[in-house]
Enzyme design. Sequence first.
Site, mmCIF file in Angstrom:
data_model
loop_
_atom_site.group_PDB
_atom_site.id
_atom_site.type_symbol
_atom_site.label_atom_id
_atom_site.label_comp_id
_atom_site.label_asym_id
_atom_site.label_seq_id
_atom_site.Cartn_x
_atom_site.Cartn_y
_atom_site.Cartn_z
ATOM 1 N N TRP A 1 -23.742 -11.741 -8.923
ATOM 2 C CA TRP A 1 -23.189 -10.529 -8.525
ATOM 3 C C TRP A 1 -24.008 -9.338 -9.147
ATOM 4 C CZ3 TRP A 1 -21.294 -6.589 -11.738
ATOM 5 C CH2 TRP A 1 -20.863 -5.482 -10.999
ATOM 6 N N GLU B 1 -21.833 -12.855 -4.692
ATOM 7 C CA GLU B 1 -20.607 -12.276 -4.292
ATOM 8 C C GLU B 1 -20.689 -10.777 -3.993
ATOM 9 O OE1 GLU B 1 -18.804 -11.716 -8.367
ATOM 10 O OE2 GLU B 1 -16.859 -10.904 -7.657
ATOM 11 N N LYS C 1 -19.219 -6.997 -2.674
ATOM 12 C CA LYS C 1 -18.256 -5.880 -3.228
ATOM 13 C C LYS C 1 -18.245 -4.679 -2.305
ATOM 14 C CE LYS C 1 -17.252 -3.793 -7.542
ATOM 15 N NZ LYS C 1 -17.032 -4.094 -9.115
ATOM 16 N N ASP D 1 -14.103 -12.395 -4.282
ATOM 17 C CA ASP D 1 -13.241 -11.914 -5.151
ATOM 18 C C ASP D 1 -12.106 -11.084 -4.664
ATOM 19 O OD1 ASP D 1 -12.230 -9.798 -7.003
ATOM 20 O OD2 ASP D 1 -13.886 -10.594 -8.366
ATOM 21 N N HIS E 1 -12.268 -7.327 -4.092
ATOM 22 C CA HIS E 1 -13.561 -6.711 -3.683
ATOM 23 C C HIS E 1 -13.624 -6.078 -2.104
ATOM 24 C CE1 HIS E 1 -16.553 -8.086 -7.119
ATOM 25 N NE2 HIS E 1 -15.268 -7.509 -7.596
ATOM 26 N N HIS F 1 -13.084 -15.789 -6.625
ATOM 27 C CA HIS F 1 -12.541 -15.073 -7.884
ATOM 28 C C HIS F 1 -11.272 -14.686 -7.786
ATOM 29 C CE1 HIS F 1 -16.605 -14.030 -9.999
ATOM 30 N NE2 HIS F 1 -16.493 -15.294 -10.047
ATOM 31 N N ASP G 1 -8.791 -5.845 -11.754
ATOM 32 C CA ASP G 1 -8.869 -6.788 -12.210
ATOM 33 C C ASP G 1 -7.729 -6.933 -13.216
ATOM 34 O OD1 ASP G 1 -11.435 -8.183 -11.623
ATOM 35 O OD2 ASP G 1 -12.149 -6.257 -12.404
ATOM 36 N N ASP H 1 -11.221 -14.309 -12.294
ATOM 37 C CA ASP H 1 -11.739 -13.090 -12.784
ATOM 38 C C ASP H 1 -10.946 -11.955 -12.901
ATOM 39 O OD1 ASP H 1 -13.831 -11.212 -13.082
ATOM 40 O OD2 ASP H 1 -14.747 -11.250 -11.106
HETATM 41 C C1 RNT Z 1 -17.601 -7.594 -10.602
HETATM 42 C C2 RNT Z 1 -17.241 -8.870 -10.247
HETATM 43 C C3 RNT Z 1 -17.853 -9.937 -11.170
HETATM 44 C C4 RNT Z 1 -17.616 -9.787 -12.560
HETATM 45 C C5 RNT Z 1 -17.740 -10.920 -13.455
HETATM 46 C C6 RNT Z 1 -17.778 -10.455 -14.875
HETATM 47 O O1 RNT Z 1 -16.699 -6.600 -9.782
HETATM 48 O O2 RNT Z 1 -16.154 -9.184 -9.820
HETATM 49 O O3 RNT Z 1 -17.515 -11.118 -10.756
HETATM 50 O O4 RNT Z 1 -16.186 -9.499 -12.691
HETATM 51 O O5 RNT Z 1 -19.212 -11.440 -13.256
HETATM 52 ZN ZN ZN Z 2 -15.685 -11.287 -9.315
#
Ligand code: RNT
Ligand code: ZN
Length: 426
Positions: A192, A233, A235, A266, A269, A293, A303, A333
């Site tokens: 990421w 990953e 976003k 995630d 995201h 995630h 988060d 995560d």
């Molecule tokens: C950030 C991502 C990533 C982090 C971690 C710490 O927006 O979600 O995965 O949270 O790598």
């Molecule tokens: Zn993440």
Amino acid sequence: MTTSNNERVIQNSYAAAREQYSAMGVDTEVALKNLQKVAISLHCWQGDDVGGFEKPAALLSGGGIQATGNYPGKARSIDELRGDISKVLTFVPGRHRLNLHACYLDNGGTYIDRDKIEPRHFQSWIDWAKANKLGLDFNPTFFSHEKAADGFTLSHNDNGIRQFWVDHGIACRKIAQAMGQQLNSPCVTNFWIPDGYKDMPVDRMAPRLRLLKSLDAIFAKNIDSGHSLDAVESKLFGIGAESYTVGSHEFYMGYAVSRQKLICLDAGHFHPTETISDKLSSMLAFLPGVLLHVSRPVRWDSDHVVILNDELQMIAQEIVRSGQIEKIHIGLDYFDASINRIAAWVIGSRALLKALMIAFLEPFEELKKLEADGDHTSRLAMLEELKTLPFGAVWDHYCLVNNVPSGASWIEDVKAYEKAILSKRC
Ligand code: RNT
Ligand code: ZN
């Protein structure tokens, strides 16, 4: 209630629950056997607000990673973090994995820059994981570094900076391979990057093409996929990168499909009303696997600690219903610094396992048959009836046979740990 009394209550409730599930065509024993096989990847960064142990400095937030809160007791050293994780594991039924970030290296007190890290800087983690029967997963750290300070890493327009981050990625893959090999369990390495612009760029193309080249350079060497797997990953946006994210969903979807990498989904995201549960089956149709995630976005990619809400249950249902659970790597995560960090870990892990358990407790074949027969009335009716079956009794039993506290009794234990250990850290 005495312990044995409590155990009797749990066992009696479980026996009754087992019958109720059986009447719906579900064998709870089979469900629990399936649950027992699931390893979730516990994120090391909940313990210290994504700080790491590279040097004595806190997280320099980038791309929107932001731990909020200042609850006392965060881990200040590798030993403290390991102690905290060990404590957490006493409350989480099953055998699991630990997800490490590169900035959690054990450098023995001497700063080593990211492009120079080697497997030996993680040997103590590997040994610790082995001793604790944990698998390891890994992440290069593309943030909290002077060469990431302007918000660009693998897509940077400076060749030298870009190469530095490519070298970091290559170094991390070697470390992941060592982890997977020594622990005899494939290590998932998740890439990421925070790269993006606060305001509208005019050139959206060039950074993406640079990212593409950087990733290809990192992945140029075909490492033994038996020991490690690469994931990318995406976003949508981050704080300070609201207008443009280089590694968007479309970018990585194309990348992962064309290079047969894993996609990391995630939960935070995507657009606020967009969920990742529905994406799993589409992605599994094209990819060798998916990394999750599991997180809880509240209005943004905040988060928050994962809880047993609708989306978590839908994610768990999709994991189980897809029939491809072996291709799905399940990681947590989130990072909440406003409550006891151990409790935050425990709450999220237990919620995720509960959601998976509930998913395993579905009469899936029967529901599928109703659907295939066009009986959508019964399908909906059954799904509603299932919601009030006594899954709590099954959970308590599962905790009991796994030697971890059932019910709320773990909270007292965490409080005692806070008093004896966490409160001494300032
Ligand atoms: C950030 C991502 C990533 C982090 C971690 C710490 O927006 O979600 O995965 O949270 O790598
Ligand atoms: Zn993440």
